[in-house]
Design an enzyme around this catalytic site. Structure first.
Site, PDB file in Angstrom:
ATOM      1  NE  ARG A 108      -3.837   0.826   1.649  1.00 39.76           N
ATOM      2  CZ  ARG A 108      -5.098   0.951   2.064  1.00 39.76           C
ATOM      3  NH1 ARG A 108      -5.389   1.694   3.102  1.00 39.76           N
ATOM      4  NH2 ARG A 108      -6.069   0.328   1.433  1.00 39.76           N
ATOM      5  CG  HIS A 135      -8.150   0.465  -3.571  1.00 38.88           C
ATOM      6  ND1 HIS A 135      -7.391  -0.595  -3.098  1.00 38.88           N
ATOM      7  CD2 HIS A 135      -8.889   0.898  -2.505  1.00 38.88           C
ATOM      8  CE1 HIS A 135      -7.660  -0.795  -1.833  1.00 38.88           C
ATOM      9  NE2 HIS A 135      -8.558   0.085  -1.440  1.00 38.88           N
ATOM     10  CD  GLN A 138     -12.625  -1.290  -1.726  1.00 38.27           C
ATOM     11  OE1 GLN A 138     -11.882  -1.145  -0.782  1.00 38.27           O
ATOM     12  NE2 GLN A 138     -13.876  -1.704  -1.582  1.00 38.27           N
ATOM     13  CG  ASP A 231     -13.032   7.167  -1.956  1.00 38.86           C
ATOM     14  OD1 ASP A 231     -12.995   6.824  -0.753  1.00 38.86           O
ATOM     15  OD2 ASP A 231     -12.006   7.300  -2.643  1.00 38.86           O
ATOM     16  CB  CYS A 272     -13.786   1.725  -0.864  1.00 35.94           C
ATOM     17  SG  CYS A 272     -13.249   3.433  -0.646  1.00 35.94           S
ATOM     18  NE  ARG A 317     -10.675  -4.618  -0.321  1.00 38.31           N
ATOM     19  CZ  ARG A 317      -9.741  -3.765   0.143  1.00 38.31           C
ATOM     20  NH1 ARG A 317     -10.092  -2.816   0.987  1.00 38.31           N
ATOM     21  NH2 ARG A 317      -8.475  -3.852  -0.239  1.00 38.31           N
TER      22      ARG A 317
HETATM   23  N1  NVA Z   1      -9.473   7.372  -1.966  1.00 33.62           N
HETATM   24  C1  NVA Z   1      -9.241   6.836  -0.643  1.00 33.62           C
HETATM   25  C2  NVA Z   1      -9.540   5.379  -0.621  1.00 33.62           C
HETATM   26  C3  NVA Z   1      -9.394   4.740   0.745  1.00 33.62           C
HETATM   27  C4  NVA Z   1      -9.638   3.271   0.735  1.00 33.62           C
HETATM   28  C5  NVA Z   1      -7.807   7.112  -0.249  1.00 33.62           C
HETATM   29  O1  NVA Z   1      -6.915   6.953  -1.078  1.00 33.62           O
HETATM   30  O2  NVA Z   1      -7.584   7.521   0.900  1.00 33.62           O
HETATM   31  N1   CP Z   2     -11.151   0.271   1.595  1.00 34.60           N
HETATM   32  C1   CP Z   2      -9.919   0.202   2.121  1.00 34.60           C
HETATM   33  O1   CP Z   2      -8.922   0.045   1.395  1.00 34.60           O
HETATM   34  O2   CP Z   2      -9.874   0.302   3.458  1.00 34.60           O
HETATM   35  P1   CP Z   2      -8.585   0.457   4.366  1.00 34.60           P
HETATM   36  O3   CP Z   2      -7.972   1.806   4.044  1.00 34.60           O
HETATM   37  O4   CP Z   2      -9.067   0.348   5.767  1.00 34.60           O
HETATM   38  O5   CP Z   2      -7.617  -0.640   4.013  1.00 34.60           O
END
Ligand code: NVA
Ligand code: CP
Length: 331
Positions: A108, A135, A138, A231, A272, A317
């Site tokens: 990540r 992502h 997801q 989101d 998400c 997930r």
């Molecule tokens: N767009 C959000 C998604 C979180 C799962 C982010 O990148 O923080």
């Molecule tokens: N949706 C998602 O990726 O959640 P987290 O940021 O908690 O991993």
């Protein structure tokens, strides 16, 4: 069992064909059923998986860990501060070290390039657990959830995404909707729409699958969608200074009861997560004090309504990430 995706990385949605996506969704459904019946076969015994997180996570980390444990694999979690990656060791060097010790690496991160470098240098499958660009894990959960909540195949269903569409979620939903042959509506103010090259990628796939792609500023286009996604308005890694502009741009795109009514009587709400839907979080309270918004991208009423399938989506997930690891590392 056969493992046709053995050794493959999953850096972005387009790494797999539509057929391979359907295979992964079927596998996830099988693994979900097996876990529920208490008859799960362990395909990952003896495997070691490194989990690198440059940003925080609840769902993605927990899914990789529980999926790995369910399947007999071991994980090492490297938090944003506990390895040398990118500080005093290059991605290429870290990749070569981890590739000698682990059978796969999850990342990540911020830049998509980090995922690509890990893939290039480690010699093991690399999974993108979210970057600024994509992502993909997801997306598997989102597709499985829509499949479960529809009595029609995905290519006969429609979804809309409203909100900040220039970032990971908007881009990924656009491309994945195109790959799965769905009516895909991306609804955002012009400055927050996906970049032209991503729209072109999606249109190219849509020509093969028959998907209908709509990129619009007009909220009226959510009418008739089976699923309505949104989101966070400000994503991880973005500075607090963008809030003023983002709130001004996205207020008309907030999912509330009126927008759900416009979407349709049977429309399901998806997110998400995490979500700012009330004032029970520090950020939620700040948003309320500064902008008078009780809940940001979605109202609490919609989030908590029977139309909301966000926790099914979160559970998926686990099953879909498990499918990716089993398909690429199983034996
Ligand atoms: N767009 C959000 C998604 C979180 C799962 C982010 O990148 O923080
Ligand atoms: N949706 C998602 O990726 O959640 P987290 O940021 O908690 O991993």
């Amino acid at each position: 069992m056969d493992f046709p995706l053995s050794g493959r990385s999953f850096l972005r949605e387009l790494d797999f064909t539509t057929e391979e996506w359907n295979y992964l969704l079927d596998l996830a459904a099988q693994l979900k059923a097996a876990k529920r019946s208490g008859k799960e076969t362990k395909y990952l015994e003896g495997r070691n998986i490194a989990l690198i997180f440059e940003k925080s996570s609840t769902r993605t980390r927990c899914s990789f860990e529980t999926a790995a444990f369910d399947q007999g694999a071991h994980t090492t979690y490297l938090d944003p501060a506990s390895s040398h990656l990118g500080v005093k060791e290059s991605v290429a060097d870290t990749a070569r070290v981890l590739g000698r010790m682990y059978d796969a690496i999850e990342l990540r991160g911020n830049d998509q390039t980090t995922a690509e470098l890990l893939h290039e240098w480690s010699g093991v499958p690399v999974y993108n657990g979210l970057t600024d660009a994509w992502h993909p894990t997801q997306m598997l959960a989102d597709m499985l959830t829509m499949r479960e909540h529809s009595d029609r195949p995905l290519h006969e269903t429609a979804f809309a995404y409203v909100g900040d569409a220039r970032y990971n979620m908007g881009r990924s939903l656009l491309v994945t909707g195109a790959m799965m042959g769905m009516r895909t509506v991306i609804c955002a103010p012009e400055s927050l729409q996906p970049p032209a090259e991503v729209i072109e990628m999606a249109r190219e796939r849509a020509r093969e699958t028959g998907a209908e792609i709509v990129i619009t500023e007009d909220v009226g286009e959510v009418r008739g969608c089976d699923f309505l996604h949104t989101d966070m308005w400000v994503s991880m890694g973005e500075p607090d200074s963008v809030w003023d502009e983002r709130v001004a741009l996205l207020r008309p795109y907030r999912v509330d009861a009126k927008m759900m009514e416009l979407a349709g009587e049977n429309t399901k709400f998806m997110h998400c997560l995490p979500s700012l839907h009330d004032t029970s979080t520090a950020v939620g309270r700040r948003i309320y004090e500064k902008y008078g918004l009780d809940g940001c991208e979605v109202s609490n009423e919609v989030f908590e309504s029977p139309a909301s399938v966000v926790f099914d989506q979160a559970e998926n997930r686990l099953h879909t990430i498990k499918a990716v690891m089993v398909a690429t590392l199983g034996r």
